[in-house]
Motif scaffolding. Structure first.
Motif, short mmCIF file in Angstrom:
data_model
loop_
_atom_site.label_atom_id
_atom_site.label_comp_id
_atom_site.label_asym_id
_atom_site.label_seq_id
_atom_site.Cartn_x
_atom_site.Cartn_y
_atom_site.Cartn_z
N ARG A 88 0.98 -1.38 0.13
CA ARG A 88 0.04 -0.03 0.14
C ARG A 88 0.85 1.17 0.13
NH1 ARG A 88 -3.98 0.24 4.84
NH2 ARG A 88 -4.68 2.14 3.44
N LEU A 89 1.92 1.20 0.72
CA LEU A 89 2.84 2.23 0.71
C LEU A 89 3.49 2.73 -0.45
CD1 LEU A 89 4.42 4.37 2.22
CD2 LEU A 89 6.03 2.52 3.08
N GLY A 90 3.82 1.56 -1.36
CA GLY A 90 4.24 1.67 -2.64
C GLY A 90 3.44 2.37 -3.62
N GLN A 91 2.13 1.79 -3.51
CA GLN A 91 1.04 2.19 -4.45
C GLN A 91 0.90 3.98 -3.81
OE1 GLN A 91 -2.20 0.22 -3.40
NE2 GLN A 91 -2.19 -1.04 -5.32
N SER A 92 1.09 4.26 -2.87
CA SER A 92 0.59 5.56 -2.39
C SER A 92 1.97 6.58 -2.93
CB SER A 92 0.47 5.99 -0.75
OG SER A 92 -0.70 5.10 -0.56
N VAL A 93 3.11 6.02 -2.76
CA VAL A 93 4.21 6.85 -3.38
C VAL A 93 4.40 6.89 -4.85
CG1 VAL A 93 6.74 6.37 -3.76
CG2 VAL A 93 5.89 5.99 -1.35
N PHE A 94 3.76 5.95 -5.48
CA PHE A 94 3.86 6.13 -7.00
C PHE A 94 2.65 7.15 -7.33
CE2 PHE A 94 5.06 1.46 -7.00
CZ PHE A 94 6.47 1.84 -6.61
N THR A 95 1.42 7.37 -6.38
CA THR A 95 0.57 8.00 -6.80
C THR A 95 1.10 9.72 -6.52
OG1 THR A 95 -1.23 6.66 -6.28
CG2 THR A 95 -1.84 8.94 -5.92
N GLY A 96 1.69 9.59 -5.32
CA GLY A 96 2.11 10.90 -4.57
C GLY A 96 3.10 11.75 -5.60
N PHE A 97 3.84 10.97 -6.55
CA PHE A 97 5.01 11.46 -7.32
C PHE A 97 4.38 11.61 -8.82
CE2 PHE A 97 8.25 10.23 -3.68
CZ PHE A 97 8.14 11.69 -3.32
N GLY A 98 3.12 11.12 -8.85
CA GLY A 98 2.56 11.18 -10.08
C GLY A 98 3.14 10.34 -11.18
N LEU A 99 3.46 9.10 -10.81
CA LEU A 99 3.93 8.14 -11.69
C LEU A 99 2.99 7.15 -12.01
CD1 LEU A 99 7.38 7.59 -9.59
CD2 LEU A 99 7.11 8.89 -11.58
N ARG A 100 1.88 7.22 -11.72
CA ARG A 100 0.88 6.07 -11.83
C ARG A 100 0.48 6.35 -13.56
NH1 ARG A 100 -1.44 2.98 -7.61
NH2 ARG A 100 -3.51 2.65 -9.40
N GLY A 101 0.42 5.09 -14.29
CA GLY A 101 0.06 5.21 -15.75
C GLY A 101 -1.28 5.53 -15.79
#
Length: 234
Positions: free
Chosen positions: A221-234
């Motif tokens: 969950r932390l990884g998902q949130s980090v990717f979201t927070g840095f605008g990296l999600r595809g």
């Protein structure tokens, strides 16, 4: 666009985060390496990521708890990392504020505090008490200082985000440490041999296994949130 580099100590931590990056559609913008335990291996892994062109480096994975108020599954966002010699390296404060806000919004209830380096695993309650008394750090790992050192030398932003597996009042059975390999992978047979020699460790090892499994889910969950927070999600 940010190209994120992540160093973990253990292979299974890297596998969890790689799976989350794949699900988020951002594997092309995230590089993840398992370094194995210790400062020098973590520094080398971070330098390898920097050579690949990442422009921000994170230390992520599980950690031991030092603050008695924190329980297994608690997310730590480090305010600084301390070496075993009490040298202090900072994190990127702007990114720290940014990711704290995201994690709070995602319901992960992060705690901000220092992480301290252990040269060998802090397996006993006594070792954890001593580290907490000397450093006032909230958690302990073996890699974050090495990653911070590489990031500092390269002049790139750094953060350390960890999930507590074993809290301050929990011993890590020696059998659990027997399977750890220098590359961060885990072998089962040395653990089983240790348990056969000292079966009294079995209940505590089972407890640690349950807590580590739950902490891995939080790490995902932390990884998902980090990717979201840095605008990296595809």
């Amino acid at each position: 666009m940010t190209r994120l580099g992540i160093v973990t100590g253990l292979v299974f931590e890297a596998q969890v985060l790689t799976g989350m990056a794949r699900a988020a559609g951002c594997l092309d913008r995230v590089r993840i390496k398992a370094s194995g335990p210790g400062r020098s291996r973590a520094r080398d892994a971070a330098n390898a990521l920097l050579d690949e062109g990442v422009d921000m480096v994170l230390s992520m994975g599980l950690a031991g708890g030092l603050d008695p108020a924190l329980r297994s599954g608690q997310v730590i966002v480090a305010t600084a990392v301390r070496s075993a010699e009490n040298r202090i390296l900072p994190v990127s404060l702007d990114h720290h504020r940014q990711i704290m806000a995201v994690l709070e919004q995602e319901g992960l209830n992060p705690v901000a505090g220092d992480l301290v380096e252990a040269v060998v695993p802090a397996a006993s309650q006594g070792a954890k008490r001593a580290l907490f008394r000397e450093s006032r750090a909230v958690g302990v790992d073996m890699e974050s200082f090495g990653v911070a050192k590489a990031a500092s030398a390269a002049g790139v932003p750094f953060l350390a985000l960890r999930v507590i597996a074993d809290p301050a009042d929990q011993e890590i059975p020696q059998a659990a440490l027997l399977g750890m390999r220098p590359d961060g992978s885990v072998r089962v047979w040395p653990v089983l041999r240790g348990l056969m020699a000292s079966p009294g460790m079995i209940p505590e090892l089972l407890r640690l296994g349950r807590q580590s499994s739950a902490a891995q889910k939080v790490l995902g969950r932390l990884g998902q949130s980090v990717f979201t927070g840095f605008g990296l999600r595809g």
